[in-house]
Design a protein around this motif. Sequence first.
Motif, PDB file in Angstrom:
ATOM      1  N   MET A   1       0.849  -1.166   0.000  1.00 40.78           N
ATOM      2  CA  MET A   1       0.000   0.000   0.000  1.00 40.78           C
ATOM      3  C   MET A   1       0.901   1.239   0.000  1.00 40.78           C
ATOM      4  N   LYS A   2       0.666   2.132  -0.946  1.00 39.64           N
ATOM      5  CA  LYS A   2       1.459   3.355  -1.034  1.00 39.64           C
ATOM      6  C   LYS A   2       0.604   4.534  -0.601  1.00 39.64           C
ATOM      7  N   PRO A   3       1.154   5.444   0.201  1.00 42.66           N
ATOM      8  CA  PRO A   3       0.373   6.595   0.653  1.00 42.66           C
ATOM      9  C   PRO A   3       0.075   7.564  -0.490  1.00 42.66           C
ATOM     10  N   VAL A   4      -1.110   8.159  -0.446  1.00 41.85           N
ATOM     11  CA  VAL A   4      -1.463   9.216  -1.399  1.00 41.85           C
ATOM     12  C   VAL A   4      -1.633  10.561  -0.696  1.00 41.85           C
ATOM     13  N   ILE A   5      -1.758  10.507   0.629  1.00 37.63           N
ATOM     14  CA  ILE A   5      -1.825  11.729   1.429  1.00 37.63           C
ATOM     15  C   ILE A   5      -0.726  11.652   2.469  1.00 37.63           C
ATOM     16  N   SER A   6      -0.071  12.774   2.675  1.00 38.53           N
ATOM     17  CA  SER A   6       0.978  12.852   3.679  1.00 38.53           C
ATOM     18  C   SER A   6       0.564  13.854   4.744  1.00 38.53           C
ATOM     19  N   ILE A   7       0.566  13.419   5.990  1.00 40.91           N
ATOM     20  CA  ILE A   7       0.322  14.300   7.125  1.00 40.91           C
ATOM     21  C   ILE A   7       1.685  14.621   7.726  1.00 40.91           C
ATOM     22  N   ILE A   8       1.985  15.912   7.818  1.00 34.54           N
ATOM     23  CA  ILE A   8       3.259  16.348   8.360  1.00 34.54           C
ATOM     24  C   ILE A   8       2.998  17.143   9.634  1.00 34.54           C
ATOM     25  N   ILE A   9       3.679  16.751  10.700  1.00 34.12           N
ATOM     26  CA  ILE A   9       3.564  17.464  11.966  1.00 34.12           C
ATOM     27  C   ILE A   9       4.935  18.035  12.314  1.00 34.12           C
ATOM     28  N   GLY A  10       4.926  19.165  13.006  1.00 30.50           N
ATOM     29  CA  GLY A  10       6.182  19.785  13.402  1.00 30.50           C
ATOM     30  C   GLY A  10       6.860  19.041  14.530  1.00 30.50           C
ATOM     31  N   SER A  11       6.049  18.416  15.373  1.00 32.84           N
ATOM     32  CA  SER A  11       6.559  17.576  16.459  1.00 32.84           C
ATOM     33  C   SER A  11       5.408  16.699  16.945  1.00 32.84           C
ATOM     34  N   THR A  12       5.723  15.740  17.785  1.00 31.58           N
ATOM     35  CA  THR A  12       4.670  14.836  18.259  1.00 31.58           C
ATOM     36  C   THR A  12       3.640  15.558  19.119  1.00 31.58           C
ATOM     37  N   SER A  13       3.936  16.767  19.576  1.00 31.31           N
ATOM     38  CA  SER A  13       2.925  17.522  20.333  1.00 31.31           C
ATOM     39  C   SER A  13       1.730  17.902  19.442  1.00 31.31           C
ATOM     40  N   ASP A  14       1.900  17.873  18.109  1.00 30.13           N
ATOM     41  CA  ASP A  14       0.797  18.153  17.183  1.00 30.13           C
ATOM     42  C   ASP A  14      -0.094  16.935  16.953  1.00 30.13           C
ATOM     43  N   LEU A  15       0.369  15.763  17.340  1.00 27.41           N
ATOM     44  CA  LEU A  15      -0.360  14.531  17.045  1.00 27.41           C
ATOM     45  C   LEU A  15      -1.776  14.494  17.621  1.00 27.41           C
ATOM     46  N   PRO A  16      -2.017  14.935  18.861  1.00 28.78           N
ATOM     47  CA  PRO A  16      -3.401  14.901  19.352  1.00 28.78           C
ATOM     48  C   PRO A  16      -4.374  15.683  18.477  1.00 28.78           C
ATOM     49  N   VAL A  17      -3.938  16.771  17.876  1.00 30.86           N
ATOM     50  CA  VAL A  17      -4.789  17.541  16.960  1.00 30.86           C
ATOM     51  C   VAL A  17      -4.954  16.783  15.643  1.00 30.86           C
ATOM     52  N   MET A  18      -3.862  16.252  15.117  1.00 31.53           N
ATOM     53  CA  MET A  18      -3.874  15.645  13.787  1.00 31.53           C
ATOM     54  C   MET A  18      -4.461  14.239  13.765  1.00 31.53           C
ATOM     55  N   GLU A  19      -4.702  13.649  14.931  1.00 28.02           N
ATOM     56  CA  GLU A  19      -5.309  12.313  14.971  1.00 28.02           C
ATOM     57  C   GLU A  19      -6.669  12.283  14.289  1.00 28.02           C
ATOM     58  N   LYS A  20      -7.415  13.379  14.350  1.00 31.43           N
ATOM     59  CA  LYS A  20      -8.730  13.411  13.692  1.00 31.43           C
ATOM     60  C   LYS A  20      -8.589  13.236  12.185  1.00 31.43           C
ATOM     61  N   ALA A  21      -7.548  13.822  11.619  1.00 29.93           N
ATOM     62  CA  ALA A  21      -7.293  13.646  10.187  1.00 29.93           C
ATOM     63  C   ALA A  21      -6.947  12.192   9.889  1.00 29.93           C
ATOM     64  N   ALA A  22      -6.069  11.629  10.704  1.00 31.53           N
ATOM     65  CA  ALA A  22      -5.657  10.239  10.505  1.00 31.53           C
ATOM     66  C   ALA A  22      -6.845   9.290  10.643  1.00 31.53           C
ATOM     67  N   GLN A  23      -7.679   9.510  11.636  1.00 29.37           N
ATOM     68  CA  GLN A  23      -8.845   8.644  11.843  1.00 29.37           C
ATOM     69  C   GLN A  23      -9.806   8.724  10.663  1.00 29.37           C
ATOM     70  N   PHE A  24     -10.025   9.938  10.134  1.00 29.52           N
ATOM     71  CA  PHE A  24     -10.927  10.089   8.990  1.00 29.52           C
ATOM     72  C   PHE A  24     -10.355   9.379   7.758  1.00 29.52           C
ATOM     73  N   LEU A  25      -9.081   9.580   7.481  1.00 27.93           N
ATOM     74  CA  LEU A  25      -8.468   8.925   6.319  1.00 27.93           C
ATOM     75  C   LEU A  25      -8.514   7.414   6.465  1.00 27.93           C
ATOM     76  N   ASP A  26      -8.315   6.911   7.674  1.00 27.03           N
ATOM     77  CA  ASP A  26      -8.412   5.487   7.939  1.00 27.03           C
ATOM     78  C   ASP A  26      -9.832   4.989   7.656  1.00 27.03           C
ATOM     79  N   GLU A  27     -10.821   5.742   8.129  1.00 23.20           N
ATOM     80  CA  GLU A  27     -12.228   5.391   7.918  1.00 23.20           C
ATOM     81  C   GLU A  27     -12.579   5.377   6.429  1.00 23.20           C
TER      82      GLU A  27
END
Length: 168
Positions: A1-27
């Motif tokens: 499986m090759k990614p078509v969307i890339s989520i870039i965070i400045g640091s892992t402190s951004d992950l709690p915010v960006m998890e919603k994006a990851a969950q939606f793309l997973d869904e």
Amino acid sequence: MKPVISIIIGSTSDLPVMEKAAQFLDEMEVPFEINALSAHRTPEAVGIFAKGAQERGIKVIIAAAGMAAHLPGVIAASTPLPVIGVPVKSTLDGMDALLAIVQMPPGIPVATVAINGALNAAILAVQILVSGDQVMMGKLIAYKESLKGKIEKANEELKQVTYRYKTN
């Protein structure tokens, strides 16, 4: 499986915010990757990523940024791909990040969503991808239809709420 969307965070402190994006793309069953890059701490790595993203099959980049919020713009300056910026609430209630991301110079656009609006960034990324992909289009339409159901359910629940002068 090759990614078509890339989520870039400045640091892992951004992950709690960006998890919603990851969950939606997973869904939506959209292959994606998440990487940490910093416009200030790893500028060379950001340039290599941005210049090579299209060649690797990435079609849309979602970049989170707080404080100085340069990451989405630096990426957009080095790639022809659409970049969606997510201002992260850190200082000044995220207004500094919002303004830094949205005020890009002519020729270097960054689509910008609300402060901490990672879910909308993922939805926008999928909307960019769906032209020509009927399966993904169907999933997106079903998701948007499900939003109507939430409001219909809320109205049913509101019928049970009573006040002396409430008429419905």
